[in-house]
Design a protein around this motif. Structure first.
Motif, PDB file in Angstrom:
ATOM      1  N   PRO A  38     -30.896  44.577  13.465  1.00 46.39           N
ATOM      2  CA  PRO A  38     -30.796  44.919  15.054  1.00 46.39           C
ATOM      3  C   PRO A  38     -31.067  43.699  15.768  1.00 46.39           C
ATOM      4  CG  PRO A  38     -32.381  46.559  13.898  1.00 46.39           C
ATOM      5  CD  PRO A  38     -31.863  45.554  12.887  1.00 46.39           C
ATOM      6  N   ARG A  39     -30.535  43.455  16.921  1.00 51.72           N
ATOM      7  CA  ARG A  39     -30.721  42.170  17.714  1.00 51.72           C
ATOM      8  C   ARG A  39     -31.633  42.665  18.720  1.00 51.72           C
ATOM      9  NH1 ARG A  39     -30.419  38.410  14.232  1.00 51.72           N
ATOM     10  NH2 ARG A  39     -28.523  38.580  13.094  1.00 51.72           N
ATOM     11  N   PRO A  40     -32.465  41.968  19.456  1.00 53.85           N
ATOM     12  CA  PRO A  40     -33.539  42.086  20.495  1.00 53.85           C
ATOM     13  C   PRO A  40     -32.568  42.381  21.943  1.00 53.85           C
ATOM     14  CG  PRO A  40     -33.528  40.022  20.136  1.00 53.85           C
ATOM     15  CD  PRO A  40     -32.780  40.501  18.903  1.00 53.85           C
ATOM     16  N   SER A  41     -32.954  42.922  22.626  1.00 54.35           N
ATOM     17  CA  SER A  41     -32.400  43.135  24.147  1.00 54.35           C
ATOM     18  C   SER A  41     -32.431  42.011  24.958  1.00 54.35           C
ATOM     19  CB  SER A  41     -32.984  44.527  24.913  1.00 54.35           C
ATOM     20  OG  SER A  41     -34.170  44.243  25.123  1.00 54.35           O
ATOM     21  N   PRO A  42     -31.620  41.793  25.851  1.00 51.33           N
ATOM     22  CA  PRO A  42     -32.034  40.668  26.906  1.00 51.33           C
ATOM     23  C   PRO A  42     -33.468  40.747  27.462  1.00 51.33           C
ATOM     24  CG  PRO A  42     -29.798  41.530  27.312  1.00 51.33           C
ATOM     25  CD  PRO A  42     -30.514  42.459  26.326  1.00 51.33           C
ATOM     26  N   GLU A  43     -33.936  41.927  27.717  1.00 55.66           N
ATOM     27  CA  GLU A  43     -35.010  42.062  28.110  1.00 55.66           C
ATOM     28  C   GLU A  43     -36.323  41.603  27.553  1.00 55.66           C
ATOM     29  OE1 GLU A  43     -32.992  44.755  28.343  1.00 55.66           O
ATOM     30  OE2 GLU A  43     -32.207  44.256  30.260  1.00 55.66           O
ATOM     31  N   PHE A  85     -31.792  33.668  27.418  1.00 55.28           N
ATOM     32  CA  PHE A  85     -32.369  32.788  26.309  1.00 55.28           C
ATOM     33  C   PHE A  85     -31.264  33.076  25.028  1.00 55.28           C
ATOM     34  CE2 PHE A  85     -36.481  32.370  23.573  1.00 55.28           C
ATOM     35  CZ  PHE A  85     -36.062  31.189  23.279  1.00 55.28           C
ATOM     36  N   ALA A  86     -30.029  32.395  25.098  1.00 58.48           N
ATOM     37  CA  ALA A  86     -29.162  32.942  24.398  1.00 58.48           C
ATOM     38  C   ALA A  86     -29.245  32.961  22.914  1.00 58.48           C
ATOM     39  CB  ALA A  86     -27.867  31.965  24.507  1.00 58.48           C
ATOM     40  N   ARG A  87     -30.090  31.917  22.374  1.00 62.40           N
ATOM     41  CA  ARG A  87     -30.434  31.805  20.913  1.00 62.40           C
ATOM     42  C   ARG A  87     -31.234  32.989  20.590  1.00 62.40           C
ATOM     43  NH1 ARG A  87     -35.245  30.139  17.932  1.00 62.40           N
ATOM     44  NH2 ARG A  87     -34.620  29.934  15.779  1.00 62.40           N
ATOM     45  N   CYS A  88     -31.902  33.512  21.256  1.00 63.32           N
ATOM     46  CA  CYS A  88     -32.731  34.828  21.022  1.00 63.32           C
ATOM     47  C   CYS A  88     -31.896  36.009  20.855  1.00 63.32           C
ATOM     48  CB  CYS A  88     -33.708  35.150  22.280  1.00 63.32           C
ATOM     49  SG  CYS A  88     -34.697  36.483  22.154  1.00 63.32           S
ATOM     50  N   GLU A  89     -31.052  36.265  21.413  1.00 62.87           N
ATOM     51  CA  GLU A  89     -30.137  37.279  21.342  1.00 62.87           C
ATOM     52  C   GLU A  89     -29.075  37.217  20.169  1.00 62.87           C
ATOM     53  OE1 GLU A  89     -28.230  38.561  25.127  1.00 62.87           O
ATOM     54  OE2 GLU A  89     -30.004  37.562  26.236  1.00 62.87           O
ATOM     55  N   ALA A  90     -28.686  36.059  19.948  1.00 63.34           N
ATOM     56  CA  ALA A  90     -27.878  35.849  18.974  1.00 63.34           C
ATOM     57  C   ALA A  90     -28.428  35.665  17.371  1.00 63.34           C
ATOM     58  CB  ALA A  90     -26.871  34.739  19.217  1.00 63.34           C
ATOM     59  N   LEU A  92     -32.012  35.936  16.605  1.00 64.40           N
ATOM     60  CA  LEU A  92     -33.332  36.689  16.308  1.00 64.40           C
ATOM     61  C   LEU A  92     -32.970  38.105  16.005  1.00 64.40           C
ATOM     62  CD1 LEU A  92     -35.965  34.863  18.596  1.00 64.40           C
ATOM     63  CD2 LEU A  92     -35.183  34.128  16.468  1.00 64.40           C
ATOM     64  N   THR A  93     -34.157  38.747  15.387  1.00 65.33           N
ATOM     65  CA  THR A  93     -34.161  40.098  14.917  1.00 65.33           C
ATOM     66  C   THR A  93     -35.252  40.684  15.907  1.00 65.33           C
ATOM     67  OG1 THR A  93     -35.619  40.175  13.140  1.00 65.33           O
ATOM     68  CG2 THR A  93     -33.521  39.366  12.520  1.00 65.33           C
ATOM     69  N   ARG A  94     -34.922  42.153  16.106  1.00 69.08           N
ATOM     70  CA  ARG A  94     -35.914  42.880  16.796  1.00 69.08           C
ATOM     71  C   ARG A  94     -37.317  42.643  16.292  1.00 69.08           C
ATOM     72  NH1 ARG A  94     -33.213  48.666  17.757  1.00 69.08           N
ATOM     73  NH2 ARG A  94     -31.333  47.744  18.846  1.00 69.08           N
ATOM     74  N   ALA A  95     -37.463  42.613  14.922  1.00 72.68           N
ATOM     75  CA  ALA A  95     -38.629  42.531  14.269  1.00 72.68           C
ATOM     76  C   ALA A  95     -39.169  40.930  14.602  1.00 72.68           C
ATOM     77  CB  ALA A  95     -38.803  42.806  12.770  1.00 72.68           C
ATOM     78  N   GLU A  96     -38.616  40.022  14.587  1.00 65.70           N
ATOM     79  CA  GLU A  96     -39.106  38.718  14.727  1.00 65.70           C
ATOM     80  C   GLU A  96     -39.583  38.747  16.419  1.00 65.70           C
ATOM     81  OE1 GLU A  96     -36.263  36.421  11.631  1.00 65.70           O
ATOM     82  OE2 GLU A  96     -35.530  36.641  13.898  1.00 65.70           O
ATOM     83  N   VAL A  97     -38.935  39.103  17.105  1.00 66.40           N
ATOM     84  CA  VAL A  97     -39.266  39.008  18.728  1.00 66.40           C
ATOM     85  C   VAL A  97     -40.434  39.942  18.886  1.00 66.40           C
ATOM     86  CG1 VAL A  97     -38.795  39.908  20.825  1.00 66.40           C
ATOM     87  CG2 VAL A  97     -36.923  38.642  19.330  1.00 66.40           C
ATOM     88  N   ALA A  98     -40.523  41.100  18.263  1.00 62.62           N
ATOM     89  CA  ALA A  98     -41.821  41.900  18.209  1.00 62.62           C
ATOM     90  C   ALA A  98     -43.106  41.502  17.687  1.00 62.62           C
ATOM     91  CB  ALA A  98     -41.598  43.485  17.593  1.00 62.62           C
ATOM     92  N   CYS A  99     -42.925  40.543  16.748  1.00 66.05           N
ATOM     93  CA  CYS A  99     -43.985  39.696  15.997  1.00 66.05           C
ATOM     94  C   CYS A  99     -44.462  38.731  16.837  1.00 66.05           C
ATOM     95  CB  CYS A  99     -43.547  39.149  14.665  1.00 66.05           C
ATOM     96  SG  CYS A  99     -44.583  38.069  13.921  1.00 66.05           S
ATOM     97  N   ALA A 100     -43.215  38.014  17.652  1.00 62.07           N
ATOM     98  CA  ALA A 100     -43.717  36.846  18.484  1.00 62.07           C
ATOM     99  C   ALA A 100     -44.331  37.479  19.820  1.00 62.07           C
ATOM    100  CB  ALA A 100     -42.400  36.373  18.681  1.00 62.07           C
ATOM    101  N   LEU A 101     -43.972  38.696  20.211  1.00 59.14           N
ATOM    102  CA  LEU A 101     -44.645  39.272  21.521  1.00 59.14           C
ATOM    103  C   LEU A 101     -46.129  39.749  21.233  1.00 59.14           C
ATOM    104  CD1 LEU A 101     -41.671  41.317  23.075  1.00 59.14           C
ATOM    105  CD2 LEU A 101     -42.722  39.212  23.940  1.00 59.14           C
TER     106      LEU A 101
END
Length: 114
Positions: A38-43, A85-90, A92-101
């Motif tokens: 799953p991909r992360p949301s724009p938010e 942040f176009a690269r993020c949505e295209a 990255l995965t939700r898990a990667e974004v959660a880790c980064a946050l």
């Protein structure tokens, strides 16, 4: 005779082929799972950008003023443009974004990303 290799047997060739196919399958499987994740949301991507800016600023200035953090975050959002942040949505995965946050430093945040 030393230095003379025996010819490969059918079992040797099949074992080597099985190992190569197994490694290729693991690599292809990981890539496929990553594409299907799953991909992360724009938010979430906007929050990631804000978090990264904050962590980089804190690395340079241990106690930056909240107004300075907000100003830098606004500059980063403007630089990202309307598409966000176009690269993020295209990519990255939700898990990667959660880790980064959850990262405590910019270096830790970067380790979460491919």
């Amino acid at each position: 005779m030393p230095g003379v290799a025996r010819p490969a047997t059918r079992v040797d060739v099949l074992a080597t082929l099985a190992i190569v196919l197994l490694v290729a399958g693991v690599v292809a499987g990981r890539a496929a799972l990553r594409r299907l994740a799953p991909r992360p949301s724009p938010e979430a991507c906007a929050a990631l950008l804000d978090r990264y800016v904050e962590l980089v600023l804190r690395a340079a200035t241990p106690e930056p003023a909240p107004s300075m953090v907000a100003e830098r975050q606004a500059l980063a959002r403007n630089a990202a443009g309307e598409r966000g942040f176009a690269r993020c949505e295209a990519d990255l995965t939700r898990a990667e974004v959660a880790c980064a946050l959850e990262a405590g430093s910019a270096d830790d945040l970067e380790r979460c990303l491919p």
